[in-house]
Design a protein around this motif. Structure first.
Motif, short mmCIF file in Angstrom:
data_model
loop_
_atom_site.label_atom_id
_atom_site.label_comp_id
_atom_site.label_asym_id
_atom_site.label_seq_id
_atom_site.Cartn_x
_atom_site.Cartn_y
_atom_site.Cartn_z
N TYR A 21 0.84 -1.20 0.00
CA TYR A 21 0.00 0.00 0.00
C TYR A 21 0.88 1.25 0.00
CZ TYR A 21 -3.32 -3.55 1.46
OH TYR A 21 -4.08 -4.68 1.52
N SER A 22 1.90 1.24 -0.83
CA SER A 22 2.88 2.32 -0.82
C SER A 22 2.27 3.65 -1.20
CB SER A 22 4.04 1.99 -1.78
OG SER A 22 3.55 1.81 -3.10
N GLN A 23 1.16 3.64 -1.91
CA GLN A 23 0.53 4.90 -2.27
C GLN A 23 -0.42 5.41 -1.20
OE1 GLN A 23 -0.93 3.98 -6.38
NE2 GLN A 23 0.26 5.78 -6.88
N TYR A 24 -0.63 4.62 -0.15
CA TYR A 24 -1.45 5.06 0.96
C TYR A 24 -0.58 5.66 2.06
CZ TYR A 24 -5.57 2.87 -0.99
OH TYR A 24 -6.62 2.55 -1.81
N LEU A 25 -1.03 6.77 2.63
CA LEU A 25 -0.28 7.38 3.72
C LEU A 25 -0.21 6.41 4.89
CD1 LEU A 25 -1.66 11.04 3.74
CD2 LEU A 25 0.33 10.12 2.54
N SER A 26 0.96 6.29 5.45
CA SER A 26 1.19 5.41 6.59
C SER A 26 1.51 6.25 7.82
CB SER A 26 2.35 4.45 6.31
OG SER A 26 2.79 3.84 7.51
N ALA A 27 0.87 5.95 8.94
CA ALA A 27 1.15 6.67 10.17
C ALA A 27 2.59 6.51 10.60
CB ALA A 27 0.22 6.16 11.28
N ASN A 102 -10.19 6.26 6.64
CA ASN A 102 -9.63 5.27 5.72
C ASN A 102 -10.47 5.08 4.46
OD1 ASN A 102 -7.21 4.13 7.13
ND2 ASN A 102 -8.72 3.79 8.73
N ARG A 103 -11.68 5.64 4.46
CA ARG A 103 -12.55 5.48 3.30
C ARG A 103 -12.73 6.80 2.55
NH1 ARG A 103 -17.18 1.12 4.78
NH2 ARG A 103 -16.94 0.79 2.53
N ILE A 104 -11.87 7.78 2.87
CA ILE A 104 -11.84 9.04 2.13
C ILE A 104 -10.51 9.09 1.37
CG2 ILE A 104 -11.71 11.56 2.31
CD1 ILE A 104 -14.45 10.77 2.88
N PRO A 105 -10.49 8.77 0.08
CA PRO A 105 -9.22 8.68 -0.64
C PRO A 105 -8.36 9.94 -0.58
CG PRO A 105 -10.97 7.68 -1.94
CD PRO A 105 -11.63 8.34 -0.76
N CYS A 106 -8.97 11.12 -0.62
CA CYS A 106 -8.16 12.34 -0.63
C CYS A 106 -7.50 12.61 0.72
CB CYS A 106 -8.98 13.55 -1.08
SG CYS A 106 -10.35 13.98 0.01
N MET A 107 -7.88 11.88 1.75
CA MET A 107 -7.22 11.98 3.04
C MET A 107 -6.08 10.98 3.19
SD MET A 107 -8.91 14.25 5.13
CE MET A 107 -8.75 15.31 3.70
N THR A 108 -6.11 9.89 2.40
CA THR A 108 -5.21 8.76 2.69
C THR A 108 -4.46 8.22 1.48
OG1 THR A 108 -7.07 7.22 2.37
CG2 THR A 108 -6.66 7.99 4.62
#
Length: 348
Positions: A21-27, A102-108
């Motif tokens: 999930y490299s394109q997803y922001l990770s905490a 986690n279900r708002i793409p522009c946030m994550t």
């Protein structure tokens, strides 16, 4: 460590595999990710700074996005940072409340996040943008296991976590009976949490230049709960309204913009915090407005949508909400702020 009543871990989440999930922001790697992501912001100078750390020792990152390379670099112990030039700041916080994030793409999700940021930086000729992209990384990590989680993960007397957007020192927690197991728990006192203190400190250093504060988050925990998109303004702790004419005018401009959208949404609500939530206390929007006198303190509430494809499979509902609804809403807000602070400006 476990959260009372819930079957998932609070601290030891480091064994989660984010490699796919490299394109997803990770905490856990937000600073490094943002250093890569901001290279996709055109015609802008971006500094990526760690301005605090959470109880789980995760980074709290502030992006300062400007047209110029020589600004906002004075020592941290100075009360005010850089008095010249006089360009105003719009301060934006994502994910202080994390329910549904986690279900708002522009946030994550990095590509959608960059699309959202592109709507902010469109106005860099007029404003500098200060952005905290992930204000509650501990809660964001927990939300991957439990979708209605809205707090951070700091240890408390019964259950972990403080509702960060109820932890600000404005009409704070008159109801001391709220349990720490509640998702609305405001903490033992104002500003107990590193996350809320970071936002407070930005106001303290830059309030003489901040013209707007935007608190952006999801509005619900799942697509089956529809309350709609909203722009909320002060106050939440009382039903009395200040500057009502200003926000009535803003509502009219947002309504007109949404009528021109091709997205299937009736409207974007423009309401007070009180009318939307009922009585709430300790909110960051009320703190910005009441304590620091920020002229435009707003909460942008994003509805979750089912991500089935529309437009012949080239776009899904979340994409369409971003491009058709929020692009217009943000454009209206920024233009309206610009007109309000300088009546002589010709808005393009």
């Amino acid at each position: 460590m476990f959260v009372s009543g819930y079957n998932f871990r609070v601290i030891d989440l480091y064994d989660l595999d984010f490699s796919n999930y490299s394109q997803y922001l990770s905490a856990y790697s937000i600073k490094q990710q943002l250093e890569d992501i901001v290279e996709g912001i055109p015609d802008a100078n971006v500094t990526v700074s760690v301005v605090g750390r959470t109880k789980e020792y995760l980074d709290l990152v502030l992006l300062k996005i400007t047209k110029d390379k020589s600004r906002y670099f004075r020592a941290d112990n100075e009360k005010y940072a850089d008095d010249k030039p006089e360009k105003k700041i719009i301060f934006i916080v994502h994910g202080l409340s994390v329910m549904g994030i986690n279900r708002i793409p522009c946030m994550t999700w990095a590509p959608s996040f960059l699309t959202l940021v592109s709507y902010y930086v469109k106005y860099l000729d007029k404003f500098d943008i200060f952005l905290i992209p992930m204000a509650n990384p501990d809660g964001y990590a927990l939300g991957s296991s439990y979708n209605t989680w809205n707090k951070n993960a700091s240890p408390q007397s019964e259950c972990a976590g403080v509702a960060l957007d109820r932890n600000f020192d404005i009409a704070w927690n008159p109801n001391h009976s709220i349990s720490s197991c509640s998702q609305e728990y405001p903490g033992a006192m104002p500003f107990t949490e590193a996350e809320s203190r970071v936002i407070r400190d930005v106001f303290y250093k830059y309030s003489h230049k901040i013209v707007a504060y935007l608190n952006v988050h999801a509005g619900t925990y799942g697509i089956d709960t529809f309350k709609g998109d909203a722009v909320l303004y002060p106050k939440g702790y009382t039903d009395s309204i200040t500057d009502e004419d200003k926000f009535i005018d803003l509502k009219g401009e947002i309504d007109e913009a949404i009528r021109n959208a091709s997205f299937q949404v009736y409207s974007v609500a423009v309401e007070t915090l009180f009318n939307w939530y009922g009585r709430i206390t300790g909110s960051s929007v009320d703190y910005a407005s009441t304590v620091y006198g920020i002229p435009f303190a707003l909460e942008l509430v994003m509805q979750l949508y089912d991500n089935q494809d529309v437009s012949a499979g080239t776009e899904n509902y979340s994409d369409s909400a971003l491009t058709e609804v929020w692009s217009r809403v943000i454009d209206v807000i920024f233009r309206y702020i610009l007109k309000s602070i300088d009546k002589t400006n010709e808005v393009w």
